[in-house]
Design an enzyme around this catalytic site. Structure first.
Site, PDB file in Angstrom:
ATOM      1  N   GLY A  76       0.778  -1.234   0.000  1.00 41.25           N
ATOM      2  CA  GLY A  76       0.000   0.000   0.000  1.00 41.25           C
ATOM      3  C   GLY A  76       0.809   1.283   0.000  1.00 41.25           C
ATOM      4  O   GLY A  76       0.244   2.367   0.116  1.00 41.25           O
ATOM      5  N   TRP A  78       2.421   2.811  -2.438  1.00 38.58           N
ATOM      6  CA  TRP A  78       2.081   3.684  -3.571  1.00 38.58           C
ATOM      7  C   TRP A  78       0.696   4.299  -3.392  1.00 38.58           C
ATOM      8  O   TRP A  78       0.456   5.427  -3.794  1.00 38.58           O
ATOM      9  CB  TRP A  78       2.167   2.903  -4.884  1.00 38.58           C
ATOM     10  CG  TRP A  78       3.558   2.806  -5.417  1.00 38.58           C
ATOM     11  CD1 TRP A  78       4.712   2.814  -4.683  1.00 38.58           C
ATOM     12  CD2 TRP A  78       3.948   2.717  -6.783  1.00 38.58           C
ATOM     13  NE1 TRP A  78       5.797   2.715  -5.508  1.00 38.58           N
ATOM     14  CE2 TRP A  78       5.367   2.653  -6.803  1.00 38.58           C
ATOM     15  CE3 TRP A  78       3.252   2.658  -7.978  1.00 38.58           C
ATOM     16  CZ2 TRP A  78       6.088   2.542  -7.992  1.00 38.58           C
ATOM     17  CZ3 TRP A  78       3.975   2.545  -9.166  1.00 38.58           C
ATOM     18  CH2 TRP A  78       5.375   2.498  -9.171  1.00 38.58           C
ATOM     19  N   ASP A  95      -4.517  -6.132  -5.874  1.00 39.85           N
ATOM     20  CA  ASP A  95      -3.402  -7.042  -5.607  1.00 39.85           C
ATOM     21  C   ASP A  95      -3.921  -8.427  -5.237  1.00 39.85           C
ATOM     22  O   ASP A  95      -5.049  -8.572  -4.739  1.00 39.85           O
ATOM     23  CB  ASP A  95      -2.524  -6.513  -4.474  1.00 39.85           C
ATOM     24  CG  ASP A  95      -1.119  -7.100  -4.513  1.00 39.85           C
ATOM     25  OD1 ASP A  95      -0.197  -6.383  -4.942  1.00 39.85           O
ATOM     26  OD2 ASP A  95      -0.947  -8.271  -4.144  1.00 39.85           O
ATOM     27  N   ASP A 111      -6.309 -11.796  -8.537  1.00 40.55           N
ATOM     28  CA  ASP A 111      -5.284 -11.882  -9.567  1.00 40.55           C
ATOM     29  C   ASP A 111      -5.672 -10.968 -10.726  1.00 40.55           C
ATOM     30  O   ASP A 111      -6.690 -11.201 -11.389  1.00 40.55           O
ATOM     31  CB  ASP A 111      -5.144 -13.326 -10.038  1.00 40.55           C
ATOM     32  CG  ASP A 111      -4.005 -13.531 -11.023  1.00 40.55           C
ATOM     33  OD1 ASP A 111      -3.603 -12.563 -11.681  1.00 40.55           O
ATOM     34  OD2 ASP A 111      -3.516 -14.673 -11.130  1.00 40.55           O
ATOM     35  N   ASP A 135       3.324  -1.584 -10.054  1.00 37.52           N
ATOM     36  CA  ASP A 135       4.546  -2.002  -9.357  1.00 37.52           C
ATOM     37  C   ASP A 135       4.510  -3.518  -9.182  1.00 37.52           C
ATOM     38  O   ASP A 135       5.115  -4.067  -8.268  1.00 37.52           O
ATOM     39  CB  ASP A 135       4.653  -1.300  -8.004  1.00 37.52           C
ATOM     40  CG  ASP A 135       6.090  -1.226  -7.499  1.00 37.52           C
ATOM     41  OD1 ASP A 135       7.011  -1.179  -8.340  1.00 37.52           O
ATOM     42  OD2 ASP A 135       6.302  -1.222  -6.276  1.00 37.52           O
ATOM     43  N   LYS A 175       6.935  -0.913 -13.381  1.00 36.92           N
ATOM     44  CA  LYS A 175       8.257  -1.429 -13.026  1.00 36.92           C
ATOM     45  C   LYS A 175       8.706  -2.477 -14.026  1.00 36.92           C
ATOM     46  O   LYS A 175       7.924  -3.340 -14.432  1.00 36.92           O
ATOM     47  CB  LYS A 175       8.221  -2.045 -11.629  1.00 36.92           C
ATOM     48  CG  LYS A 175       9.542  -2.675 -11.195  1.00 36.92           C
ATOM     49  CD  LYS A 175       9.544  -3.010  -9.733  1.00 36.92           C
ATOM     50  CE  LYS A 175       8.526  -4.078  -9.375  1.00 36.92           C
ATOM     51  NZ  LYS A 175       8.507  -4.379  -7.936  1.00 36.92           N
TER      52      LYS A 175
END
Length: 226
Positions: A76, A78, A95, A111, A135, A175
């Site tokens: 959490g 971000w 997530d 997912d 991320d 990322k």
């Protein structure tokens, strides 16, 4: 993030007999990591929060956003930064892992790859958003090339999602691990965004191949299959 005086303090780790060298080195770096220590002072959930702070400081992606989706949002950090920088925005965190509540943020556990085609999931999202953050990280196996390929594939799905969901002028940040195949993502992003580049925040470890794909000013074209 311009004041880096907090980097100067170090602690020495007392090791126990039988502890593996790799474990000792990791713990030593963790203890001496200025971002880990600053996280505790700031109340952030992860050192990754400082990566997004640096990205926003340089590219100004959050302050004017009215809607933000964060993929791979646990734990959490971000989401905390997004809430600070875009307090009135609709913010959604997604997530596999359960995320401790963040005030004013919608959290979805599941997912992402399975949720993409789920009607209930799609119904919980705005039709269009201003920022898509990723991320996400694929499960690491220790082989850099395999880890790179897995993350490229994952970011490819995130990019496809962003192309479908972004408003004109929107931003996508993801990322990556540098390697032979990330050029595919760079080329695909350039089809849909006016500005596309890589950025390595100071908060990323120097010996890590981690970089962030920064895609700015979405062109609002017809979504294409990637």
């Amino acid at each position: 993030m311009k004041d880096k005086s907090f980097r100067n303090t170090k602690q020495k780790l007392k090791t126990a007999k039988g502890r593996k060298i790799g474990s000792i080195n990791w713990l030593q770096r963790h203890i001496n990591d200025p971002y880990v220590n600053l996280c505790k002072k700031k109340g952030y959930r992860s050192r990754a929060a400082f990566k997004l702070l640096e990205i926003d400081e340089k590219f100004k992606i959050l302050s004017n956003a009215k809607s933000i989706i964060d993929l791979g949002a646990a734990p959490g950090g971000w989401l905390q930064i997004a809430k600070e920088k875009a307090n009135k925005a609709k913010i959604i965190g997604i997530d596999l892992k359960e995320i401790e509540p963040v005030e004013g943020v919608l959290l979805i556990e599941g997912d992402f790859l399975e949720l993409i085609d789920n009607n209930e999931f799609q119904g919980a999202l705005p039709d269009k958003v201003d920022v898509v953050l990723s991320d996400m990280a694929a499960n690491a196996c220790g082989d850099r090339q395999i880890d790179h390929l897995r993350l490229v594939e994952l970011v490819g799905f995130a990019l496809e999602f962003a192309v479908k969901k972004l408003n004109k002028g929107g931003c996508f940040v993801a990322k990556l691990l540098k390697g032979k195949e990330e050029k595919f993502l760079l080329d695909e992003a350039k089809k849909h965004f006016q500005t596309v580049k890589y950025f390595k925040p100071d908060a990323s470890y120097d010996d890590s191949s981690e970089v962030y794909l920064i895609a700015l000013k979405f062109k609002n074209q017809q979504a294409e299959n990637l």
